[in-house]
Design a protein around this motif. Structure first.
Motif, PDB file in Angstrom:
ATOM      1  N   LEU A   1       0.840  -1.195   0.000  1.00 41.43           N
ATOM      2  CA  LEU A   1       0.000   0.000   0.000  1.00 41.43           C
ATOM      3  C   LEU A   1       0.878   1.250   0.000  1.00 41.43           C
ATOM      4  O   LEU A   1       0.576   2.239  -0.695  1.00 41.43           O
ATOM      5  CB  LEU A   1      -0.923  -0.003   1.224  1.00 41.43           C
ATOM      6  CG  LEU A   1      -2.218  -0.803   1.116  1.00 41.43           C
ATOM      7  CD1 LEU A   1      -2.940  -0.838   2.453  1.00 41.43           C
ATOM      8  CD2 LEU A   1      -3.126  -0.230   0.040  1.00 41.43           C
ATOM      9  N   PHE A   2       1.971   1.205   0.755  1.00 41.06           N
ATOM     10  CA  PHE A   2       2.920   2.328   0.779  1.00 41.06           C
ATOM     11  C   PHE A   2       3.592   2.501  -0.587  1.00 41.06           C
ATOM     12  O   PHE A   2       3.705   3.622  -1.105  1.00 41.06           O
ATOM     13  CB  PHE A   2       3.965   2.091   1.862  1.00 41.06           C
ATOM     14  CG  PHE A   2       5.103   3.064   1.829  1.00 41.06           C
ATOM     15  CD1 PHE A   2       4.940   4.359   2.271  1.00 41.06           C
ATOM     16  CD2 PHE A   2       6.350   2.677   1.347  1.00 41.06           C
ATOM     17  CE1 PHE A   2       5.993   5.264   2.232  1.00 41.06           C
ATOM     18  CE2 PHE A   2       7.404   3.571   1.307  1.00 41.06           C
ATOM     19  CZ  PHE A   2       7.230   4.867   1.755  1.00 41.06           C
ATOM     20  N   ILE A   3       4.021   1.377  -1.200  1.00 43.69           N
ATOM     21  CA  ILE A   3       4.683   1.440  -2.504  1.00 43.69           C
ATOM     22  C   ILE A   3       3.707   1.945  -3.573  1.00 43.69           C
ATOM     23  O   ILE A   3       4.056   2.798  -4.397  1.00 43.69           O
ATOM     24  CB  ILE A   3       5.252   0.060  -2.890  1.00 43.69           C
ATOM     25  CG1 ILE A   3       6.386  -0.329  -1.929  1.00 43.69           C
ATOM     26  CG2 ILE A   3       5.769   0.074  -4.331  1.00 43.69           C
ATOM     27  CD1 ILE A   3       6.928  -1.724  -2.162  1.00 43.69           C
ATOM     28  N   ASN A   4       2.472   1.405  -3.560  1.00 43.20           N
ATOM     29  CA  ASN A   4       1.479   1.840  -4.543  1.00 43.20           C
ATOM     30  C   ASN A   4       1.137   3.314  -4.360  1.00 43.20           C
ATOM     31  O   ASN A   4       0.956   4.054  -5.339  1.00 43.20           O
ATOM     32  CB  ASN A   4       0.214   0.997  -4.413  1.00 43.20           C
ATOM     33  CG  ASN A   4       0.350  -0.366  -5.066  1.00 43.20           C
ATOM     34  OD1 ASN A   4       1.442  -0.760  -5.457  1.00 43.20           O
ATOM     35  ND2 ASN A   4      -0.737  -1.091  -5.184  1.00 43.20           N
ATOM     36  N   GLY A   5       1.041   3.757  -3.083  1.00 44.63           N
ATOM     37  CA  GLY A   5       0.760   5.166  -2.838  1.00 44.63           C
ATOM     38  C   GLY A   5       1.877   6.064  -3.349  1.00 44.63           C
ATOM     39  O   GLY A   5       1.612   7.117  -3.945  1.00 44.63           O
TER      40      GLY A   5
END
Length: 319
Positions: free
Chosen positions: A39-43
Motif C-alpha cells: 500500500l505504501f509502494i502503490n501510494g
C-alpha cells in the motif's frame, strides 16, 4: 462429580479457542505486513505518476495510474474486510453491502484496464504511424470512463438484485456471519448473475489480450518493425497476460469458495480463503508497481527518488 466430568471438555474447548485466536493473529500479521508495505509502494507510485508532466500527458502512464488507483483502493478495502473477519466483527447488511460493492467495483477495474493497456501496446507496435492519432489523451480519458461506467453498471445490477431479498422479514439487519461477497449472495439470481458476468469478463479479456500478444509477435517478425520496440512490447504483454490471469482468478474466487464450502469444514475453508486472499487478491495487485516500477526506466528513477526521500524523512535526523 459432574464438574469433574466436564472439566476435560472445558479445557479442550479453551485450548481450541486459544489455538484459533493464535492462528488468526499469526495469519493477520503475516498477511497485513506485506499488504501495508505494498500500500505504501502503490501510494508512492501514484504520487510519482502525478509528479511530472510526462506522466500526466502520456496515455500509457495515465492508464497505469488508473490501474494502480483501482488496485490500491481494492487492496485497502480487502485488508479492511480481512481485519473485520479476523476480529469476528459482524457489521449490518447495509454496511457490509457498501464495502462489498466498492470492493466489487474496484475489482473489475484491473482486468478491464489491463485490456485497454494491451490494446494500446498493440496499436503502438502494429500501427506505429497512427498511434499518435489513435491513442490520444482524449481517447484515453474516454476509455477510462467506459471502464468505470461498465464496472459501475455491474455493481448497480447487483444492488438491484439485492433489493429483491425480503430484508423486512429479518429480525435484525445485524449479520450473523463475517462480511464478504459470498455473504451478500442473498438470492439465487445474484449467484447466477455473478457466474454469467464472470464468464463474460474472463472470456472477453482473455481473447483481447491473447489477440494483442499474437499480433505483436507476428509484427515482430516483420522487417519494417522496430525489433527492440516489438520485443519490449511483447514482454510487457506477456507480463500483462500473467497479471490478467491472476486478476481474473479473483473473479472466480467466489465460485471456488462456494463450491468448496459444500464439502469442506469451516476451519479448512477459512485457511483456503486466507491462501486465496494472498495469491489472488494481494499478489496481482502488487505486480503493477513491480512491473512498471522496475522495468520502466523513466518511472524507476523518479520512484526510487521519492521512496528514498520518504524513507529518509521517516528517520530522525542525526544532527
Amino acid at each position: 462429580m459432574s464438574y469433574v466430568n466436564q472439566s476435560p471438555t472445558l479445557n479442550i474447548t479453551s485450548e481450541q479457542k486459544y489455538q484459533g485466536l493464535l492462528e488468526r493473529v499469526l495469519f493477520s500479521t503475516l498477511i497485513g505486513m506485506p499488504c501495508c508495505v505494498f500500500l505504501f509502494i502503490n501510494g508512492t507510485m501514484l504520487f510519482t505518476l502525478r509528479s511530472k508532466s510526462v506522466f500526466r500527458e502520456t496515455s500509457r502512464y495515465i492508464l497505469l495510474y488508473n490501474l494502480l488507483y483501482g488496485d490500491t483502493v481494492l487492496l485497502a478495502l480487502s485488508q479492511l474486510l480481512y481485519i473485520l473477519a479476523a476480529c469476528r466483527i459482524m457489521p449490518t447488511y447495509p454496511e457490509c453491502g457498501v464495502l462489498v460493492m466498492l470492493s466489487s467495483l474496484t475489482n473489475q477495474i484491473s482486468p478491464l484496464t489491463l485490456v485497454v493497456m494491451c490494446l494500446e501496446r498493440y496499436v503502438a507496435v502494429c500501427y506505429p504511424l497512427r498511434h499518435g492519432s489513435i491513442v490520444t489523451i482524449r481517447n484515453t480519458a474516454v476509455a477510462i470512463i467506459v471502464v468505470w461506467t461498465f464496472s459501475s453498471l455491474n455493481v448497480l445490477i447487483r444492488v438491484v438484485l439485492l433489493l429483491d431479498f425480503p430484508f423486512s422479514d429479518l429480525e435484525s439487519l445485524q449479520m450473523t456471519d463475517v462480511c464478504s461477497d459470498i455473504a451478500m449472495f442473498l438470492s439465487p439470481m445474484s449467484d447466477i448473475y455473478d457466474k454469467a458476468y464472470t464468464g463474460f469478463v474472463f472470456t472477453s479479456a482473455g481473447v483481447a489480450v491473447i489477440f494483442s500478444y499474437i499480433s505483436v509477435m507476428i509484427a515482430a517478425r516483420s522487417a519494417s518493425t522496430d525489433k527492440a520496440s516489438a520485443r519490449k512490447a511483447r514482454n510487457t504483454l506477456l507480463l500483462h497476460l500473467v497479471q490478467l490471469g491472476l486478476t481474473l482468478l479473483s473473479t472466480l474466487y467466489t465460485s471456488i469458495v462456494v463450491s468448496l464450502s459444500k464439502t469442506l469444514h469451516r476451519v479448512i475453508i477459512g485457511r483456503i480463503k486466507s491462501f486465496f486472499y494472498v495469491f489472488i487478491y494481494i499478489f496481482p495487485r502488487c505486480l503493477s508497481s513491480l512491473i512498471y516500477g522496475l522495468r520502466d526506466q523513466t518511472i524507476r528513477s523518479v520512484l526510487m527518488y521519492h521512496l528514498c526521500c520518504r524513507l529518509k524523512l521517516s528517520r530522525p535526523g542525526k544532527g
